[in-house]
Structure formats: structure tokens, C-alpha cells
Scaffold this motif. Structure first.
Motif, mmCIF file in Angstrom:
data_model
loop_
_atom_site.group_PDB
_atom_site.id
_atom_site.type_symbol
_atom_site.label_atom_id
_atom_site.label_comp_id
_atom_site.label_asym_id
_atom_site.label_seq_id
_atom_site.Cartn_x
_atom_site.Cartn_y
_atom_site.Cartn_z
ATOM 1 N N GLU A 99 0.848 -1.204 0.000
ATOM 2 C CA GLU A 99 0.000 0.000 0.000
ATOM 3 C C GLU A 99 0.874 1.240 0.000
ATOM 4 N N PHE A 101 1.953 5.142 -1.352
ATOM 5 C CA PHE A 101 1.248 6.331 -1.800
ATOM 6 C C PHE A 101 1.674 6.553 -3.243
ATOM 7 N N GLY A 102 0.915 5.930 -4.135
ATOM 8 C CA GLY A 102 1.342 5.775 -5.521
ATOM 9 C C GLY A 102 1.637 7.062 -6.264
ATOM 10 N N SER A 103 0.910 8.130 -5.944
ATOM 11 C CA SER A 103 1.100 9.357 -6.714
ATOM 12 C C SER A 103 2.287 10.156 -6.192
ATOM 13 N N MET A 104 2.878 9.703 -5.091
ATOM 14 C CA MET A 104 3.966 10.474 -4.504
ATOM 15 C C MET A 104 5.301 9.850 -4.856
ATOM 16 N N GLU A 108 9.148 11.070 -0.976
ATOM 17 C CA GLU A 108 7.989 11.557 -0.225
ATOM 18 C C GLU A 108 7.325 10.434 0.570
ATOM 19 N N LEU A 111 9.171 10.209 3.614
ATOM 20 C CA LEU A 111 8.894 11.380 4.451
ATOM 21 C C LEU A 111 7.554 11.223 5.182
ATOM 22 N N VAL A 112 6.545 10.641 4.490
ATOM 23 C CA VAL A 112 5.291 10.380 5.187
ATOM 24 C C VAL A 112 5.536 9.378 6.312
ATOM 25 N N HIS A 115 6.262 10.816 9.566
ATOM 26 C CA HIS A 115 5.206 11.683 10.108
ATOM 27 C C HIS A 115 5.240 11.806 11.632
ATOM 28 N N PHE A 155 16.585 6.199 -6.827
ATOM 29 C CA PHE A 155 15.265 6.400 -7.412
ATOM 30 C C PHE A 155 14.404 7.345 -6.593
ATOM 31 N N HIS A 158 11.619 9.266 -8.344
ATOM 32 C CA HIS A 158 10.636 8.631 -9.221
ATOM 33 C C HIS A 158 9.313 8.481 -8.500
ATOM 34 N N ASP A 162 5.716 3.829 -10.207
ATOM 35 C CA ASP A 162 6.459 3.445 -11.401
ATOM 36 C C ASP A 162 7.530 2.409 -11.117
ATOM 37 N N PRO A 164 9.271 -1.142 -10.130
ATOM 38 C CA PRO A 164 8.855 -2.539 -10.281
ATOM 39 C C PRO A 164 8.330 -3.067 -8.947
ATOM 40 N N TRP A 167 10.562 -3.800 -5.916
ATOM 41 C CA TRP A 167 11.160 -2.622 -5.294
ATOM 42 C C TRP A 167 10.157 -1.880 -4.438
ATOM 43 N N ARG A 175 9.698 2.824 4.287
ATOM 44 C CA ARG A 175 8.722 3.790 4.785
ATOM 45 C C ARG A 175 8.337 3.469 6.232
#
Lengths: 268, 292, 317
Positions: A99, A101-104, A108, A111-112, A115, A155, A158, A162, A164, A167, A175
Motif C-alpha cells: 500500500e 502512496f502511488g502518486s507520490m 515523499e 517522508l510520510v 510523520h 530512485f 521517481h 512506477d 517494479p 522494489w 517507509r
């Protein structure tokens, strides 16, 4: 690099699962399950599908409140506490179906993960006071350190979706490490990884343990679990079937019987 | 006093039956596709306008006009699914919601061109004199409305219980992936759900036409109230839609009668907020509210 | 840097455009941009829908309208009260509401928006009801009047600039990352220690206060307000600005607000076909560029640039 500021005493009990039961509708997902996790060890929970492994994880991390029984973490009862509170206390986790945070970006995401170890709020963010800037720089430094640790520093910028799949698993572990956990729960970290990646994962887990972090794994991949675990708990239909070192589990008749007919091949 | 309350009850049940059909349309679509269609109110408007045109304008027999307008609106629902919903590349819920809002504006615009900005009315379905019940008057039109709504609910129930297609639709509602794995054509079910729910809206419109003034912009408020009714009963639950519709109709009539008519439009939304605070899944809904 | 360019652009526009009609249109674009920016923080970044945002826009407008027109307050004294009022109402609404997710949140906010609209319409002793609230004074600074035209243009766009800076800083911070995390996966966000329900409440309040500010600016610009400026369709229009401009894109809010302010104006040429064309445009944008105009353009650009990047081979590191 030290992930922990103060290491717990070796071999102290970090987590105690005490006769925990939980049912959904008519299905008893966990039935009087008890075991101890000692600080600084790698502890695995194995069992066929539907044995209650993921439910156990959700109970320990606070996502579910068990019907009966207690969860003791660092000698404090934690059942019923909120998920985000427990992270602050040092329990971090990964998910079975990654899970991120795909758009980040990769950075980042880490970094989350930081938190709970940072504290800038709405006003701080808009005012961008000097302590906020300092905190941000420090968080980035630490995040890059963690990316180095899991081998993804090249990376950093990136988009995480994106990467694989294999990874992404490593990123998810990185995270979780961002929260400076004392107990790290990994839900089937090897699933979907190829042999080489599984090998690297084993190395990574050893290195994490080397930082003094306790690991609790739910795993299907027997080669990984048998190779790195100090202790293994076998769940079967919500009950604890056996507990012991990999050697003991391998020669346990009940365990073999439970696995027979379903999945004998994967059991070495 | 009793007489007055009875009078409010009659008008409440009449309006409630109409809200119930509109709510059924919402619920039917939501349970099969997890989509909320903001153009549902426009289907109601099209049903009403269709009936007025075919029955009053073209002098078709009432039954034929009823059937044709319902089928026509169902056809609009089919077109909408085919042309707008199916073609979306990234079916994010917010995107779909805005598409249905776009469709609602489009339909409203078309209706304004076709029927003009004036309000139209339709006569009652039959010329029977109103009935007297304990001093309160019950319009014969109300009986028609209630009768037709009961018939629709029973037909729908039989469809879900007895027919293979109905069962397949329910399977889709319970678990879309599993349904498609065992060979239920889930895309066809989506199409069917759109047509059926639009048809429900159309029936609502046909029923409402004789008891109110109909114009191109009548759809929004009726749609929103039907939506409140569906939420009240429990989104995705057919009996909930009926219950929610009735409850909304009756409470609205009582509120207007006993307190103030300025409350009328607020009641639906106060009920909506109330149910969301107390029990978001609705009176008859399941506990879980993790959709999206 | 971006902000400086933006400020220069605003300044040149304000100084070169002299036709009052264009200035008025640009001023409205500014007000709508503030609305869209606020909602974008909630919807685009945190992924929480609100179908009742016009209520807060109206709250800001009516608060200042009532305080100044009825009770004779100075607008500058009314401003903090209007914003604080919006803040409190938004907080009280958000407290139970943001436990809901997805459609349920959308419906809850829709219900709240409708109720607010009905209050504006029915509480006529205070709000003037359907016929509206008249006599809202224009803004003055000392003896200098900031009424429509250039002064108001600069006032509004100054506020836009401040809102831009605030939002941009917010997005690029611990809070912004947490918001985006909630959007991508609420489950994982909680597992990172983010108090998701608390954060959702605060971002809701933040976006409501921006809407309240827009309401204040609107009320003193047109000096007359009526309930229809804050109804359901207005809430929908704000949502549409965000989605068309591009969710999770600060500059997209500006684009979306501009498109949806200019479009109806431009559609007048279609007279009776106005609504048909509007509906079709809305649907077409969502079908073909569901990520919004800004993202759509950026993505196409990035995709053509990114082709050089080949997926790394995990076994070789």
C-alpha cells in the motif's frame, strides 16, 4: 547508522499476545491465541490461507479490537488504541498487497513515514518558520539515509507506482522504518518477489534486526521463514497449532498433518 | 385534529410513494454499479413531460402513454450508460459524479428547448370523485399512485427472486468480481441497471405529473429528495428505499401541516443529516459503509 | 519565483486593462479562484468530496452583509467575525461529518449545503429572504474607496496571491504530504501514524475559511446578495472548477475558475442552447481528460519526456 536512539534490553518480552479471540459473523478468525515476542528477534507466524494471520496483524496494530484477550506492548495494554497512536509508540507495519502512496515520489513516501517523528502543522506549514525548515531538512536527510539502507536512493525522485513490484516492497519497508519503530510487522513481505529479491529481502531483514528492531512476520515463503526466524508460530483455523524454532516446527507431526493435502510441496 | 392529521397522512403517503419509486431507481443503480446518478431527477422530469406530451398532446390512451414514456426514459438511461459512463477511461467516482451532473444539465437543456420554459399540467388518471375517509378527503389519484407503486415494488421483487437475470443482478451487487468470474456478464448487468433505474425515474415522473406542475427544471429537487429517501432507508436496499420514501413523504406532510410550510424543503435534508449522524448505513442498511 | 511571476502578471494586467467589463470578469475569476483553491485542498489533495461548499461562501457573504448593512459595522471589523464564524460552523459540521467517507460524505455535505441555502432563503428578517440583502457598503481605506474597478481587482488578486502562497507552502510540507497520503491510501496513512480523521477536519475547516473569504469579497463587490448565489448548483460549480482545472493542482484551480467564469459568459451566444453546450462540454472534458486540463497537458508533456527512463533491473544492484 543507528535506527534507534536507545536499544531495549536484549531478550526482554516486547510484545505479548494473551489469549486473543476474534470472530467475524460466524467465523472464528482467532481462537485463544497466545505467544510472546522477545525484543531483538525475528518471529514468524505461518499457516495456510484463512488461518487468521492477517487478522492477528490487524489486532496487534490496532486496526481491529479483539473480542477477548489482551495485547501487551512494552508492558502496556494496547488493544482498543487507535492505529496512529500505536505507530507513535513504535509499532510500524507493511501490507500484504503493498500500500504505497502511488502518486507520490519514493522520497515523499519515506517522508510520510517520518510523520510521527516530525511535528509541523497547518500554521507551521504556512508560516514556514525557521524551525519548520530545519525539521524538513533533517527529515529529508534521514529519509535519504533510509533509502540508502533499503537500496533505493538512486530512485528517490521517481513516482513510487512506477517502481517494479519487488522494489515497491523494499520501499514499503523503508517507509515503515521512517517511524523509527521498535517493532516492525511485515505482512507476507516475500510474496510476489523472485528468488533473487527474496534473498535480498532476507539480508535486509537481518540488517534491520541488527539495528535492534524486533520483527514479526506473517509469511508463506517457507525458505525465507525457516532461514531467518528465531521462533515460529503456526496458526491453523484460528488456533495456535505449534510454536518453536524452525527445526522443531519442521519435525512437528501436527504441523505436517495440517499442511498435508493442502500444500505439502512448499514445506521443506 | 384527527381529521387534519389523517389528511396530512394521505398527502404524505401519496408523495412518499413517489419518493419511493425515485429512491428505488437510485438504490438499484447503486447496488449494481456503486454509482450515484445525479441525473436521476432529470429522468423523473422526462417521464412527466413524456406523459403530458403523449397523453394530452398526442391523445394516446393513458396506458400506452405511460408505457411509452417509461420505456423512452429507460432508453435515455441506456444511451447515457453507453455514451457517457462506459467511455470514461479513468472511472474515478468524482469523475463519474461530474459526468452525471453534466448529463443532468444536458437533459435539462434539451427539455427546455423541447418543452419551453412554461410549466405544464396533466389531468388525473381517472375522473372518479374523491373519497371521504373519517372526514378527510382522499383523492382518487392518490389511490392510483399507491396502487402503481405497490405493483412496481412487487414486480421488482419477483424479478429479483424468480428470474435468472434478476438473480444475476443481485450477484453483481454482492460481489461484482466473483459474479463476472462465474460467467455473469457484468457489463450487461450495468446496462440493465441503468435502464431499469432510469425507467423507475420515468414511472416516478408519470405519477407525479397529475399532482404537480411540470417544467424542465423540476428534476433537481425531486431527484435530491428521492436521494434522501434512499439514504434514509439504506442505500442499496430496495425495501429501505420504499420505507425511506414513505417516511420522508409522511414527515414532510406533517412538518408542513403542523409547523410551517417554509420547512418543507428542509425536512428531507435535516432527515438526511440526522440519519448520517446516527446511522450512516440507513435504517435497513448493512453496517459496513466502506464503498467508494 | 512562480509567485513573483504571478504578481508581475497580475500587476501588468491590472495596469493595462482599462475596460471595466474585463476588469469585472477578472475580479470574479479571482474570487472563484479562491473558492476553487480551498476546495482543491480538500478534494484534490485529501480526496474528500464536498457538495455543499457554497454554504461557506454564503456564510462569509451573509455574515459580513448582515453585520455591515443591518448593524452598521465597518467591513474591516466584520471580516474577522465572518471568517471566525465560518471557521466555527465548518468545525462543528466537520466534527461528525468527516467520519463519513466517499459518497456518504458527499451526501452529508450536500444536505448541509441545502439546509444552509434554505436558511438564507427563509430567515428573511435577517437575510432578506428571496428578494436578497441590499445596502452592503463598498470597502474603504480611510477616505479612499475600494469599490469596483481597478482597486477591487488589486484587492482580490492580492488575496489570491496570498492564498496561492499559503496553499503552495501547505502542499509542500508535512501536512500536505499527509493529505496526499490520505488520498492515496487512508489505511496506509493511518499505519504511518497520521491521525486521519483529525487532519480531514482541519483541511475541511481550512477550505471553508477560504470560501468564507471569497464570500466576503463577493458581498462587498456586488453590494447585494441573494440565496441563489449560494445554492446547490453553485456548490456543484465549485466542484467542477476543481475537477476541470485538475485535482491536486494549485494552478489548475486558477485555470478551472477562469474556464467556468468565462464559459457561461461566452455561452450566451448560444442563447437557448446554452445549457446543452455547457452539459456537453462538462461531460466531454471528464470523459477525455478525467485528470483535468492542467494535468492533462502536463502528463502528455511528461510522458513524451520520460520515455528515456527504462525500468531498473532489480537483480543488478
Amino acid at each position: 547508522m543507528s535506527v534507534l536512539d536507545e536499544k531495549p534490553l536484549p531478550l526482554q518480552t516486547l510484545l505479548r499476545v494473551d489469549s486473543v479471540s476474534m470472530s467475524f459473523g460466524g467465523i472464528q478468525a482467532l481462537n485463544e491465541v497466545s505467544f510472546d515476542v522477545k525484543a531483538g528477534t525475528i518471529h514468524s507466524v505461518i499457516g495456510p490461507n484463512g488461518a487468521g494471520k492477517t487478522t492477528l496483524f490487524n489486532v496487534i496494530t490496532g486496526a481491529y479490537v479483539p473480542d477477548r484477550g489482551r495485547i501487551l506492548y512494552e508492558e502496556q495494554e494496547v488493544q482498543g488504541r487507535k492505529v496512529h497512536e500505536l505507530v507513535r509508540q513504535g509499532i510500524a507495519r507493511t501490507f500484504q498487497n503493498v500500500e504505497l502512496f502511488g502518486s507520490m515520489s519514493v522520497l515523499e513516501n519515506i517522508l510520510v513515514g517520518r510523520h510521527v517523528r516530525t511535528r509541523c502543522g497547518f500554521l507551521g506549514a504556512m508560516g514556514r518558520w525557521s524551525w519548520v525548515k530545519k525539521e524538513e531538512v533533517e527529515a529529508k536527510r534521514r529519509a535519504l539515509e533510509l533509502l540508502e539502507f533499503v537500496g533505493l536512493v538512486d530512485f528517490a525522485h521517481h513516482r513510487s507506482e512506477d517502481l517494479p513490484f519487488g522494489w515497491q516492497r523494499f520501499l514499503e519497508i523503508g517507509r515503515a522504518l521512517g517511524a523509527d519503530p521498535r517493532l516492525l510487522l511485515l505482512d507476507e513481505p516475500a510474496s510476489g518477489l523472485n528468488a533473487v529479491e527474496t534473498q535480498r529481502l532476507g539480508d535486509l531483514l537481518e540488517r534491520i534486526r541488527g539495528q535492534g528492531i524486533t520483527l514479526l512476520l506473517v509469511e508463506h515463503d517457507m525458505s525465507l521463514t525457516m532461514g531467518i526466524s528465531d521462533l515460529i508460530v503456526v496458526l491453523h483455523q484460528g488456533r495456535k497449532l505449534a510454536e518453536g524454532t524452525p527445526k522443531e516446527i519442521q519435525s512437528n507431526d501436527e504441523v505436517i498433518a495440517a499442511y498435508l493435502g493442502s500444500d505439502r510441496e512448499s514445506f521443506p | 385534529m384527527v381529521q387534519e392529521i389523517l389528511q396530512y397522512l394521505f398527502s404524505g403517503v401519496t408523495n412518499g410513494a413517489i419518493y419511493a419509486v425515485i429512491a428505488l431507481g437510485f438504490t438499484m443503480l447503486f447496488s449494481t454499479t456503486s454509482l450515484i446518478n445525479f441525473a436521476q431527477g432529470e429522468f423523473v422530469m422526462l417521464g412527466a413531460m413524456g406523459l403530458i406530451t403523449l397523453w394530452k398532446g398526442f391523445q394516446l390512451p393513458l396506458g400506452v402513454a405511460f408505457l411509452l414514456s417509461t420505456l423512452g426514459v429507460a432508453g435515455v438511461g441506456l444511451l447515457m450508460e453507453r455514451l457517457a459512463i462506459r467511455t470514461v477511461r479513468k472511472p474515478h467516482p468524482i469523475v463519474l459524479v461530474i459526468i452525471t451532473i453534466g448529463a443532468s444539465i444536458l437533459l435539462k437543456g434539451i427539455a427546455m428547448i423541447a418543452w419551453g420554459k412554461d410549466a405544464h399540467s396533466a389531468p388525473a388518471f381517472s375522473r372518479h370523485p374523491p373519497l371521504e375517509v373519517a372526514g378527510a378527503t382522499l383523492l382518487f389519484q392518490s389511490l392510483w399512485i399507491i396502487l402503481i407503486v405497490v405493483a412496481v415494488v412487487l414486480a421488482l421483487q419477483a424479478f429479483y427472486r424468480k428470474s435468472l437475470t434478476g438473480k444475476a443482478m443481485q450477484a453483481c451487487a454482492i460481489n461484482r468480481k466473483a459474479a463476472s468470474l462465474i460467467g455473469i456478464p457484468s457489463e450487461k448487468m450495468t446496462l440493465l441497471a441503468f435502464a431499469l433505474s432510469a425507467g423507475m425515474g420515468g414511472i416516478g415522473g408519470v405519477l407525479v405529473a397529475p399532482i404537480t406542475m411540470s417544467s424542465y427544471d423540476m428534476g433537481m429537487l425531486l431527484g435530491l429528495k428521492g436521494f434522501c429517501a434512499a439514504m434514509l432507508g439504506g442505500l442499496g436496499n430496495s425495501w429501505g428505499a420504499v420505507l425511506g420514501g414513505m417516511l420522508l413523504g409522511i414527515l414532510e406532510a406533517m412538518g408542513v401541516g403542523l409547523f410551517s410550510s417554509s420547512l418543507k424543503d428542509a425536512i428531507a435534508f435535516l432527515l438526511l443529516l440526522g440519519i448520517l449522524y446516527v446511522r450512516p448505513s440507513g435504517i435497513l442498511g448493512e453496517k459496513a459503509i466502506h464503498r467508494f | 519565483m512562480k509567485q513573483i511571476l504571478f504578481a508581475v502578471a497580475v500587476l501588468t494586467m491590472g495596469l493595462t486593462i482599462s475596460q471595466s467589463y474585463h476588469l469585472q470578469l477578472l475580479t470574479f475569476i479571482g474570487i472563484h479562484t479562491i473558492l476553487a483553491l480551498g476546495l482543491n485542498m480538500l478534494m484534490g489533495y485529501a480526496g474528500q468530496i464536498s457538495l455543499g461548499h457554497a454554504a461557506f461562501y454564503g456564510l462569509g457573504a451573509y455574515a459580513t452583509g448582515i453585520l455591515t448593512a443591518h448593524w452598521g459595522w465597518s467591513p474591516w471589523a466584520a471580516l474577522p467575525v465572518a471568517l471566525a464564524g465560518t471557521f466555527v460552523v465548518a468545525f462543528l459540521v466537520a466534527l461528525p461529518m468527516l467520519k463519513l467517507s466517499g459518497y456518504y460524505l458527499g451526501m452529508g455535505t450536500l444536505g448541509f449545503g441545502m439546509i444552509a441555502f434554505i436558511v438564507f432563503r427563509e430567515w428573511s428578517s435577517l437575510t432578506g429572504g428571496d428578494s436578497g440583502l441590499v445596502g452592503i457598503p463598498s470597502l474603504t481605506v480611510g477616505t479612499f474607496s475600494v469599490s469596483s474597478g481597478k482597486p477591487y481587482f488589486f484587492l482580490v488578486w492580492g488575496c489570491v496571491l496570498l492564498a496561492f502562497i499559503a496553499c503552495e507552502r501547505l502542499v509542500d510540507s508535512r501536512v500536505g504530504r499527509a493529505l496526499r497520503a490520505i488520498h492515496d491510501s487512508e489505511k496506509a496513512a493511518a499505519a504511518m501514524g497520521i491521525d486521519t480523521s483529525r487532519l480531514k477536519i482541519w483541511v475541511f475547516v481550512f477550505s471553508a475559511v477560504l470560501a468564507g473569504l471569497a464570500g466576503f469579497l463577493y458581498a462587498h463587490l456586488v453590494t447585494f446578495i441573494s440565496p441563489n448565489s449560494f445554492g446547490f448548483l453553485v456548490s456543484i460549480r465549485i466542484v467542477t472548477m476543481v475537477v476541470i482545472g485538475g485535482m491536486a493542482s494549485i494552478w489548475g484551480s486558477l485555470l478551472g475558475a477562469a474556464v467556468l467564469t468565462i464559459l457561461p459568459d461566452w455561452l450566451h451566444v448560444f442563447t437557448d442552447y446554452e445549457m446543452v453546450v455547457y452539459g456537453l462540454i462538462l461531460m466531454a472534458i471528464m470523459i477525455f481528460v478525467p485528470q483535468g486540463l492542467t494535468r492533462g497537458i502536463l502528463d502528455t508533456y511528461e510522458r513524451s519526456r520520460r520515455k528515456a527512463f527504462t525500468t531498473p533491473d532489480p537483480s543488478q544492484s
